[in-house]
Design an enzyme around this catalytic site. Structure first.
Site, PDB file in Angstrom:
ATOM      1  N   VAL A  40     152.844  58.143  78.590  1.00 23.12           N
ATOM      2  CA  VAL A  40     152.226  57.018  79.297  1.00 23.12           C
ATOM      3  C   VAL A  40     150.839  56.715  78.754  1.00 23.12           C
ATOM      4  O   VAL A  40     150.503  55.580  78.414  1.00 23.12           O
ATOM      5  CB  VAL A  40     152.137  57.311  80.813  1.00 23.12           C
ATOM      6  CG1 VAL A  40     151.359  56.217  81.533  1.00 23.12           C
ATOM      7  CG2 VAL A  40     153.524  57.445  81.403  1.00 23.12           C
ATOM      8  N   CYS A 287     161.068  60.708  85.292  1.00 27.84           N
ATOM      9  CA  CYS A 287     160.865  59.679  86.318  1.00 27.84           C
ATOM     10  C   CYS A 287     161.957  59.685  87.380  1.00 27.84           C
ATOM     11  O   CYS A 287     161.742  60.138  88.494  1.00 27.84           O
ATOM     12  CB  CYS A 287     160.781  58.300  85.652  1.00 27.84           C
ATOM     13  SG  CYS A 287     159.318  58.085  84.628  1.00 27.84           S
ATOM     14  N   ARG A 358     162.478  66.246  78.495  1.00 26.49           N
ATOM     15  CA  ARG A 358     162.046  66.639  79.832  1.00 26.49           C
ATOM     16  C   ARG A 358     163.169  66.502  80.859  1.00 26.49           C
ATOM     17  O   ARG A 358     163.781  65.460  80.997  1.00 26.49           O
ATOM     18  CB  ARG A 358     160.842  65.785  80.267  1.00 26.49           C
ATOM     19  CG  ARG A 358     159.571  66.048  79.466  1.00 26.49           C
ATOM     20  CD  ARG A 358     158.446  65.125  79.874  1.00 26.49           C
ATOM     21  NE  ARG A 358     158.757  63.731  79.599  1.00 26.49           N
ATOM     22  CZ  ARG A 358     157.984  62.704  79.969  1.00 26.49           C
ATOM     23  NH1 ARG A 358     156.871  62.927  80.636  1.00 26.49           N
ATOM     24  NH2 ARG A 358     158.343  61.470  79.663  1.00 26.49           N
TER      25      ARG A 358
END
Length: 448
Positions: A40, A287, A358
């Site tokens: 990000v 997310c 991840r």
């Protein structure tokens, strides 16, 4: 990444900072520091550097050194763009807090993970807030981008900034929240092209934050009425997708039990004009498979039990095991002895054409199969083998071994895999299982 780093300050030093003249900040005065240079933070910092003096701060020296050499291992920022930002825009990445003290607009972009019990872990966020507290000055602004439940920014993070800095929120310094919308590996919806939600702790600061982001975004912003509304908007984006995918996964289980091809059913249903076409699959990454837990826990504090979200999370978290069990079922039907069989897993990243590993659910497939055989090969040209070994204690091959397998499972739809003749990778009578539903039906034995 945790930004835990303390600087001891004398009371007099804090008092001097508090007595500085309050700034009337304008966009032309902005000097940005982005804290956290991961998936990000780095793309955002690089983008900001095209319009504002920008410094990227991260506690990982190896990461900073690699970036300053002009290479982003996450592949979110092309090397040419990163090198241009450094050479032409003066973009700097550093671990030295002294180099970010002159900034006046701090953007926090650190991860918000969950622990092994799926409880929100605010450690990186609170660490980054301490870092901000050590460098923030009177009149400065701190904007959070990390995904959180409503209230975290003002109830958890800003009190830390106050405590460390000796400054008072909304009197001496100000805040905003603009949730990230980075989709790892997506080269179409890059940060400069998406529409961003913005917010601020006062109407004036909200407009300033909105102006700063609008200066670098081509599709503009949506100015939310409060920081809490902006926080809530982000977390339901991912929770909605999690629930929708869970519905598809539940349908896949039902139709597989009935002997129906789920893709065929979805093709037929999608002929209706208002049917929303989604696909079943593994839900990993940082997310969709993580963020709902933040809202789930906070909802319970208010006496609300979010059954739909909780069940969706439980269902999606179990899909790796389900895929492994379905593969074993196919092998049994074809008379293949599962014990000590040779299995090829194609892909370990959580999505296609992306090195991000991840929270990948492919690992659940591996661990379930490993109860029957140790002859499992994971092939993924995108994954960093060392990182996979460190994170999951399994080995990954970056080149395809030249041998035949009893079963092959396509877990990730990398472009490289779409060019493979997957059927040729298994022995005669072997099993091909298609998790992504992208292979021709003639070459597979089953798909999700």
């Amino acid at each position: 990444m945790s930004c835990l780093k303390r600087v001891n300050r004398l009371p007099g030093q804090l008092q001097n900072r508090k007595n500085r003249k309050k700034k009337n900040m304008k966009t032309e005065d902005i000097r940005i520091c982005v804290i956290g240079l991961g998936y990000v933070g780095l793309p955002l910092a690089r983008l900001f550097s095209t319009k504002f003096p920008t410094v990227g701060f991260d506690m990982n020296q190896a990461r900073v050194d690699a970036l300053m050499s002009g290479h982003d291992a996450t592949m979110e920022v092309e090397d040419s763009l990163l090198q241009e930002a450094i050479s032409q825009n003066g973009f700097l990445c550093t671990t030295d807090m002294e180099q970010i003290r002159s900034c006046n607009f701090y953007v926090v972009a650190v991860p918000t993970p969950v622990d092994r019990n799926n409880h929100p872990d605010l450690t990186p966020l609170l660490g980054a807030s301490r870092t901000v507290g050590q460098v923030i000055s009177r009149g400065d602004v701190v904007v959070y981008e990390s995904t959180v439940y409503p209230g975290v920014t003002e109830e958890e993070c800003l009190p830390v900034v106050e405590q460390v800095s000796g400054l008072k929120y909304n009197a001496d310094f100000f805040a905003g929240y603009s949730p990230e919308r980075i989709n790892p590996g997506d080269k179409q919806h890059t940060v400069e092209k998406i529409k961003k939600v913005t917010s601020g702790s006062t109407p004036e600061i909200a407009r300033l934050v909105d102006d700063v982001y609008n200066a670098v975004l081509t599709n503009g912003t949506h100015l939310a009425p409060s920081i809490r509304v902006a926080e809530a908007s982000k977390i339901i984006e991912n929770s909605q997708r999690d629930v929708n995918i869970a519905f598809m996964n539940e349908l896949a289980k039902i139709f597989n039990a009935m002997g129906l091809d789920t893709n065929d059913v979805l093709d037929a249903a999608a002929s209706k004009w208002n049917f929303i076409r989604l696909k079943p699959g593994l839900v990993g990454g940082h997310c969709i498979s993580v963020d709902p837990y933040y809202l789930i826990q906070k909802a319970q504090v208010y006496g609300v039990l979010p059954r739909l979200m909780t069940n969706a999370r439980r269902l999606n978290d179990g899909m790796g095991v389900y895929v492994a069990e379905q593969t074993i079922k196919c092998m049994n039907k074809k008379g293949i002895l599962v014990k000590d069989s040779k299995v090829l897993i194609l892909g370990v990243t959580f999505k296609e054409n992306c090195p991000d590993i991840r929270n990948t659910k492919v690992i659940d497939i591996y661990h379930t199969l490993s109860e029957y055989t140790s002859n499992i090969t994971i092939y993924d040209p995108w994954a960093n083998a060392e990182r996979v070994r460190k994170e999951y204690q399994v080995e990954v091959q970056n080149t395809l071994p030249e041998e035949k397998y009893d079963a092959a499972i396509l877990c990730v739809a990398h472009d490289e895999f779409m060019k493979l003749d997957v059927r040729s990778l298994v022995r005669d009578g072997g099993v091909v299982y298609d998790v992504k539903g992208v292979l021709d039906k003639s070459v597979i034995d089953a798909r999700l």
